[in-house]
Design a protein around this motif. Structure first.
Motif, mmCIF file in Angstrom:
data_model
loop_
_atom_site.group_PDB
_atom_site.id
_atom_site.type_symbol
_atom_site.label_atom_id
_atom_site.label_comp_id
_atom_site.label_asym_id
_atom_site.label_seq_id
_atom_site.Cartn_x
_atom_site.Cartn_y
_atom_site.Cartn_z
ATOM 1 N N THR A 110 -9.739 -12.774 -9.451
ATOM 2 C CA THR A 110 -10.249 -13.967 -10.117
ATOM 3 C C THR A 110 -9.552 -14.123 -11.463
ATOM 4 N N LEU A 111 -9.817 -15.220 -12.136
ATOM 5 C CA LEU A 111 -9.259 -15.431 -13.471
ATOM 6 C C LEU A 111 -9.695 -14.342 -14.447
ATOM 7 N N ASP A 112 -10.860 -13.749 -14.199
ATOM 8 C CA ASP A 112 -11.367 -12.677 -15.060
ATOM 9 C C ASP A 112 -10.792 -11.315 -14.699
ATOM 10 N N GLY A 113 -9.976 -11.264 -13.631
ATOM 11 C CA GLY A 113 -9.373 -10.003 -13.224
ATOM 12 C C GLY A 113 -10.164 -9.219 -12.201
ATOM 13 N N ASP A 114 -11.281 -9.775 -11.739
ATOM 14 C CA ASP A 114 -12.083 -9.072 -10.731
ATOM 15 C C ASP A 114 -11.440 -9.232 -9.358
ATOM 16 N N PRO A 115 -11.331 -8.160 -8.572
ATOM 17 C CA PRO A 115 -10.715 -8.266 -7.244
ATOM 18 C C PRO A 115 -11.619 -9.001 -6.267
ATOM 19 N N GLU A 116 -11.021 -9.824 -5.434
ATOM 20 C CA GLU A 116 -11.748 -10.444 -4.334
ATOM 21 C C GLU A 116 -11.641 -9.540 -3.105
ATOM 22 N N TRP A 117 -12.513 -9.759 -2.136
ATOM 23 C CA TRP A 117 -12.518 -8.913 -0.949
ATOM 24 C C TRP A 117 -11.521 -9.471 0.060
ATOM 25 N N VAL A 118 -10.289 -9.013 -0.047
ATOM 26 C CA VAL A 118 -9.202 -9.543 0.773
ATOM 27 C C VAL A 118 -9.202 -8.939 2.171
ATOM 28 N N GLY A 119 -9.426 -7.623 2.265
ATOM 29 C CA GLY A 119 -9.420 -6.949 3.560
ATOM 30 C C GLY A 119 -10.786 -7.009 4.229
ATOM 31 N N ARG A 120 -10.806 -7.346 5.508
ATOM 32 C CA ARG A 120 -12.082 -7.527 6.213
ATOM 33 C C ARG A 120 -12.063 -6.839 7.583
ATOM 34 N N HIS A 121 -13.269 -6.587 8.080
ATOM 35 C CA HIS A 121 -13.460 -6.158 9.465
ATOM 36 C C HIS A 121 -13.635 -7.403 10.324
ATOM 37 N N PHE A 122 -13.219 -7.329 11.600
ATOM 38 C CA PHE A 122 -13.461 -8.470 12.463
ATOM 39 C C PHE A 122 -14.959 -8.777 12.482
ATOM 40 N N PRO A 123 -15.337 -10.058 12.433
ATOM 41 C CA PRO A 123 -16.755 -10.434 12.321
ATOM 42 C C PRO A 123 -17.585 -9.960 13.508
ATOM 43 N N THR A 124 -18.787 -9.521 13.190
ATOM 44 C CA THR A 124 -19.771 -9.185 14.211
ATOM 45 C C THR A 124 -21.035 -9.985 13.949
ATOM 46 N N ILE A 125 -21.912 -10.023 14.922
ATOM 47 C CA ILE A 125 -23.195 -10.689 14.717
ATOM 48 C C ILE A 125 -23.965 -10.001 13.599
ATOM 49 N N GLY A 126 -23.874 -8.673 13.549
ATOM 50 C CA GLY A 126 -24.566 -7.929 12.498
ATOM 51 C C GLY A 126 -24.115 -8.331 11.106
ATOM 52 N N HIS A 127 -22.804 -8.488 10.925
ATOM 53 C CA HIS A 127 -22.297 -8.926 9.621
ATOM 54 C C HIS A 127 -22.925 -10.255 9.214
ATOM 55 N N GLN A 128 -22.969 -11.182 10.150
ATOM 56 C CA GLN A 128 -23.416 -12.534 9.821
ATOM 57 C C GLN A 128 -24.928 -12.605 9.616
ATOM 58 N N VAL A 129 -25.667 -11.760 10.315
ATOM 59 C CA VAL A 129 -27.111 -11.702 10.096
ATOM 60 C C VAL A 129 -27.410 -11.139 8.703
ATOM 61 N N ILE A 130 -26.717 -10.086 8.337
ATOM 62 C CA ILE A 130 -26.965 -9.479 7.028
ATOM 63 C C ILE A 130 -26.691 -10.469 5.902
ATOM 64 N N GLU A 131 -25.608 -11.229 5.996
ATOM 65 C CA GLU A 131 -25.330 -12.172 4.918
ATOM 66 C C GLU A 131 -26.253 -13.385 4.972
ATOM 67 N N TRP A 132 -26.860 -13.658 6.116
ATOM 68 C CA TRP A 132 -27.803 -14.785 6.238
ATOM 69 C C TRP A 132 -29.150 -14.450 5.618
#
Length: 322
Positions: free
Chosen positions: A114-136
């Motif tokens: 980011t502009l503040d120097g904080d890293p973004e989450w560039v590397g990811r795991h292939f999406p699962t239903i579990g991932h999407q439920v947790i973020e929901w």
């Protein structure tokens, strides 16, 4: 011009404010053989830019469609796809090419900050239903700073700092791709308007044996929000997730799981309402169910303002956001 530079061209999808795009192109001059800027039917047509070819699409098709338009015009072996709202250094392209060389052919991303120097989450795991439920699940949002929750929503927590790590997929803000392989798999699937198209592409490229790698030794600054409408971003995100599940399997299971998560959110919001928090539990539930069912998720459909208490893409950690 050195041999490495002659192998790489750049595609920059553009929509909206021309200033970041012009700044990015100015920074790219001399770093690549060819620069193609694709104006994705912006309300105000993008004027010519010195040092770049500007191509205007007549219909706004979203990120993947714009990139496909630009890729068709590149004469190079490698393509660097860049968001228009990036800030790069004078040796960025050469550094990225050098870092990716041992892995070629590869989909490679620098570390994005980011502009503040904080890293973004560039590397990811292939999406699962579990991932999407947790973020929901909005009650978990308060814990999103914890590494375990980052893994829970699909972030690959190995890809931090200056680590060079092969991952399932990398976010599409800044990616180097082999042109022949990109064309061999048909490029981006244009059914995705915004978000998830890069996951789909990298899954198809993996079928050709092409890995995805985060090159943490190279970095780029992401201003954020330069080419997307914040009012529609969550709708686009959910629609893309549904399309991904439709393509790769599990659509019905995903929708049922998200409905269950919305029921949990309803209970949490009722409790918050009892504590006099400014939230309307039923309105939130209706909005979430509308998104889950894919209603009103067309490419150009405007989304009305979210009811109070509906989490936006800044209140949840939504891994496909650009």
């Amino acid at each position: 011009m050195n041999e490495a530079i002659q192998q790489v061209g750049v595609v920059v999808p553009h929509y909206g404010d021309p200033a970041p795009t012009r700044d990015l192109v100015a920074s790219l001059i001399g770093q690549a053989l060819s620069i193609v800027v694709v104006d994705d039917a912006s309300p105000e047509p993008l004027a010519p830019i010195a040092g770049a070819s500007v191509v205007r699409r007549e219909v706004n098709g979203g990120f993947g469609a714009a990139v496909n338009t630009g890729m068709a015009r590149l004469p190079t072996e490698l393509a660097l796809i860049l968001n228009s709202d990036l800030e790069i250094g004078p040796t960025f392209v050469a550094d990225l090419l050098a870092g990716a060389a041992p892995w070629q052919p590869v989909v490679a991303s620098p570390q994005v900050t980011t502009l503040d120097g904080d890293p973004e989450w560039v590397g990811r795991h292939f999406p699962t239903i579990g991932h999407q439920v947790i973020e929901w699940l909005t009650p978990l949002a308060r814990f999103r700073h914890l590494p375990r929750l980052h893994e829970g929503v699909g972030h690959d927590t190995r890809a931090v700092g200056d680590a060079v790590v092969p991952v399932d997929w990398v976010v599409g803000a800044a990616v180097l791709v082999p042109v022949a392989a990109f064309r061999a798999v048909g490029g981006f699937d244009e059914r995705y308007f915004m978000n998830a198209e890069e996951v789909d592409l990298q899954r198809r490229l993996r079928g050709l044996g092409i890995p995805s790698v985060v090159l943490g030794t190279v970095s780029v600054v992401h201003r954020g929000g330069g080419s997307s409408d914040p009012a529609r971003s969550r709708q686009w995100l959910v629609a893309s997730r549904l399309q991904y599940a439709r393509t790769w399997g599990g659509l019905r299971r995903l929708q049922m799981a998200l409905v269950g998560a919305s029921a949990v959110n309803l209970c949490a919001n009722v409790s918050r309402r009892a504590l006099r928090r400014p939230v309307r539990p039923v309105d939130v539930l209706r909005e979430e169910l509308r998104l889950i069912q894919g209603r009103g998720a067309g490419h150009a459909a405007a989304r009305p303002p979210s009811p109070a208490g509906v989490p936006t893409d800044t209140e949840q950690d939504l891994p496909c956001e650009r």
